[in-house]
Write an enzyme that holds these catalytic residues in place. Structure first.
Site, PDB file in Angstrom:
ATOM      1  N   CYS A 256      -0.678  28.284 -16.398  1.00 48.65           N
ATOM      2  CA  CYS A 256      -1.214  28.787 -17.655  1.00 48.65           C
ATOM      3  C   CYS A 256      -1.912  27.699 -18.452  1.00 48.65           C
ATOM      4  O   CYS A 256      -1.496  27.357 -19.568  1.00 48.65           O
ATOM      5  CB  CYS A 256      -0.089  29.430 -18.465  1.00 48.65           C
ATOM      6  SG  CYS A 256       0.619  30.797 -17.566  1.00 48.65           S
TER       7      CYS A 256
ATOM      8  N   PRO B 276       0.830  -1.211   0.000  1.00 43.68           N
ATOM      9  CA  PRO B 276       0.000   0.000   0.000  1.00 43.68           C
ATOM     10  C   PRO B 276       0.866   1.264   0.000  1.00 43.68           C
ATOM     11  O   PRO B 276       1.884   1.316   0.688  1.00 43.68           O
ATOM     12  CB  PRO B 276      -0.774  -0.112   1.314  1.00 43.68           C
ATOM     13  CG  PRO B 276       0.145  -0.885   2.211  1.00 43.68           C
ATOM     14  CD  PRO B 276       0.904  -1.833   1.330  1.00 43.68           C
TER      15      PRO B 276
HETATM   16  C1  LIG Z   1       3.760  -2.234  -8.163  1.00 43.37           C
HETATM   17  C2  LIG Z   1       3.012  -1.251  -7.336  1.00 43.37           C
HETATM   18  N1  LIG Z   1       2.815  -1.523  -6.035  1.00 43.37           N
HETATM   19  C3  LIG Z   1       2.153  -0.669  -5.231  1.00 43.37           C
HETATM   20  C4  LIG Z   1       1.643   0.518  -5.717  1.00 43.37           C
HETATM   21  C5  LIG Z   1       0.941   1.432  -4.751  1.00 43.37           C
HETATM   22  O1  LIG Z   1      -0.333   1.749  -5.130  1.00 43.37           O
HETATM   23  P1  LIG Z   1      -1.245   2.597  -4.118  1.00 43.37           P
HETATM   24  O2  LIG Z   1      -0.472   3.797  -3.731  1.00 43.37           O
HETATM   25  O3  LIG Z   1      -2.454   2.918  -4.920  1.00 43.37           O
HETATM   26  O4  LIG Z   1      -1.510   1.698  -2.951  1.00 43.37           O
HETATM   27  C6  LIG Z   1       1.804   0.833  -7.063  1.00 43.37           C
HETATM   28  C7  LIG Z   1       1.263   2.083  -7.613  1.00 43.37           C
HETATM   29  O5  LIG Z   1       1.377   2.445  -8.740  1.00 43.37           O
HETATM   30  C8  LIG Z   1       2.528  -0.070  -7.902  1.00 43.37           C
HETATM   31  O6  LIG Z   1       2.727   0.190  -9.194  1.00 43.37           O
END
Ligand SMILES: Cc1ncc(COP(=O)(O)O)c(C=O)c1O
Length: 449
Positions: A376, A306
């Site tokens: 802009c 996350p």
């Molecule tokens: C491989 C991977 N893991 C985790 C994330 C984290 O996603 P989020 O910030 O939505 O939890 C991302 C976001 O692009 C990702 O590409």
């Protein structure tokens, strides 16, 4: 006509409520809003605007909720650094026992030089540069997530004859999930990962297992961002366990790890749906136990990544109103001193925010107002048609909650406007974490003719 006329008192109160703010947010009778006991207006005065304020307790609380929901040793939580990273945050994440997911040499170097243990870091990327891989191997990153077939021999060659690198394989399970087409990464026909459906993923597993310099710890997938339902994760989990069973059948190997990525949805406005990490963990654990039992596999360690859900709701962006105008068509614009350079998300993904007046109490009725940026571009709008007091005027302070993720990390210096500072608040005290980018910083890069 006022917003109160249109929506009713209750809806306007809900818009004004602190429901998407950090838990420490309070309001004094005079209208001053405090975060962790620090008046936001004082931060704006001391550091200028725009400025991002990060509530440390909120981040720690969210990190702890994740660690409790996904406890070690059966699970690991890796914070996705792309959401936001700075040295202060690296320390805090380390103290909270999280791992880290990075996707560049820059994020990796910053984390390791700030003291983060490299073995708790995972490197991602669909186009890893030579510098990304060299840095990962030099610093001893925990795992590298292979994103495409060409990386297999490339990483093995870079590891050298005496080394062995832990790797995972990023699989696209053929699932469309996420808040916007631009952030859906679980489908087959896009730039990330190896498809489960067309057999590329299984073929890649065989090739990695053939490489003595690579240790395949497991499969990875990331479905997308702003996902508010558990179901897509359950489907992905079952499909990946299915591949693990085929790998066991073909190669006699039970992969010990399964990484389901991040993308857990948060509320940007009162009433938005969210993905509860505790409920997610409970249902994933049950599905994993059941699928593995059915396939005769040992239960792998479950990893999640996350980003937004750890830092997003902990951040508040502060802006000063510079101009207010009402068009002939009756539309009211409040132009502020930031915009798409510090928050490109409304322009990129059409994200909606709930700004509020801070620093004074207004008794004026709420009117539909569009908060415009200073850049802009006619599309540089931070929040369209939101309820703000009719007496909003230049000099007022506006706060945009849920500004902790994908704001500064996606910021630019468009129009040569320097990127804002980050100030952390905790127990009544404020500390600068990242200073403002100055004109001198911008000029220093420009070497001239
Ligand atoms: C491989 C991977 N893991 C985790 C994330 C984290 O996603 P989020 O910030 O939505 O939890 C991302 C976001 O692009 C990702 O590409």
């Amino acid at each position: 006509m006022t917003v109160t006329d249109l929506l009713g008192d209750e809806a306007v109160d809900a818009l004004r409520a602190f429901s998407v703010w950090p838990a420490t947010a309070t309001e004094e009778p005079g209208g001053r809003v405090l975060l962790a006991g620090v008046p936001l207006a004082d931060i704006a005065d001391a550091h200028g605007t725009p400025v991002y304020v990060l509530d440390e307790a909120e981040i720690r609380d969210r990190a702890r909720t994740y660690r409790a929901a996904f406890p070690a040793p059966g699970a690991e939580v890796h914070y996705a650094a792309k959401a936001f990273l700075c040295r202060g945050l690296v320390r805090l994440l380390d103290e909270e026992g999280l791992g880290l997911d990075v996707c560049s040499a820059g994020e990796l170097e910053l984390a390791v030089t700030a003291g983060f243990p490299p073995e708790r870091i995972l490197l991602h990327g669909n186009a890893k540069s030579p510098a990304d891989l060299d840095t990962a191997l030099r610093l001893g990153v925990g795992r590298i997530v292979i994103d495409g077939p060409a990386e297999i021999a490339r990483i093995a060659a870079a590891v050298g004859p005496r080394g062995r690198q832990k790797v995972m394989l990023r699989v696209t399970p053929g699932i469309g999930a996420g808040g916007h087409a631009k952030v859906r990464t679980g489908t087959d026909d896009q730039k990330f990962g190896l498809s489960l459906r067309d057999g590329h993923a299984q073929h890649a597993v065989a090739r990695v297992l053939d490489q003595p310099r690579l240790e395949l710890t497991g499969l990875h997938c990331h479905l997308g961002s702003q996902i508010t339902e558990v179901k897509p994760y359950l489907t992905a989990l079952r499909r990946l366990v299915g591949l693990m069973a085929r790998v066991r059948d073909a190669h006699g190997v039970a992969l010990p790890e399964l990484d389901l990525g991040g993308g857990h949805g948060i509320a940007y406005r009162p009433g938005d749906p969210v993905l509860d990490p505790t409920a997610l963990a409970r249902r994933l654990r049950a599905a994993l136990t059941e699928s593995c039992a059915a396939a005769g596999l040992p239960v792998p360690r479950l990893l999640v990544e996350p980003g937004r859900a750890v830092v997003g709701p902990a951040g508040v962006a502060l802006y000063r109103v510079l101009a207010v105008k009402t068009t002939a068509g009756g539309r009211t614009f409040a132009a502020v001193d930031g915009g798409m350079s510090d928050n490109p998300r409304p322009a990129l993904y059409g994200v909606r925010y709930a700004p509020r007046l801070i620093g004074r109490r207004s008794t004026a009725p709420a009117v539909r107002t569009t908060v415009a940026g200073r850049h802009c571009e006619a599309g540089d709008l931070l929040a369209e048609d939101v309820a703000l007091p009719a007496d909003l005027r230049p000099g007022d302070l506006l706060a945009v909650p849920v500004a902790g993720a994908y704001h500064l990390s996606m910021a630019s210096s468009y129009n040569l406007v320097g990127r804002p500072p980050v100030v952390a608040v905790r127990d009544g005290a404020a500390r600068l974490l990242v200073r403002r980018e100055t004109l001198a910083d911008l000029r220093a890069r420009d070497v001239g003719l």
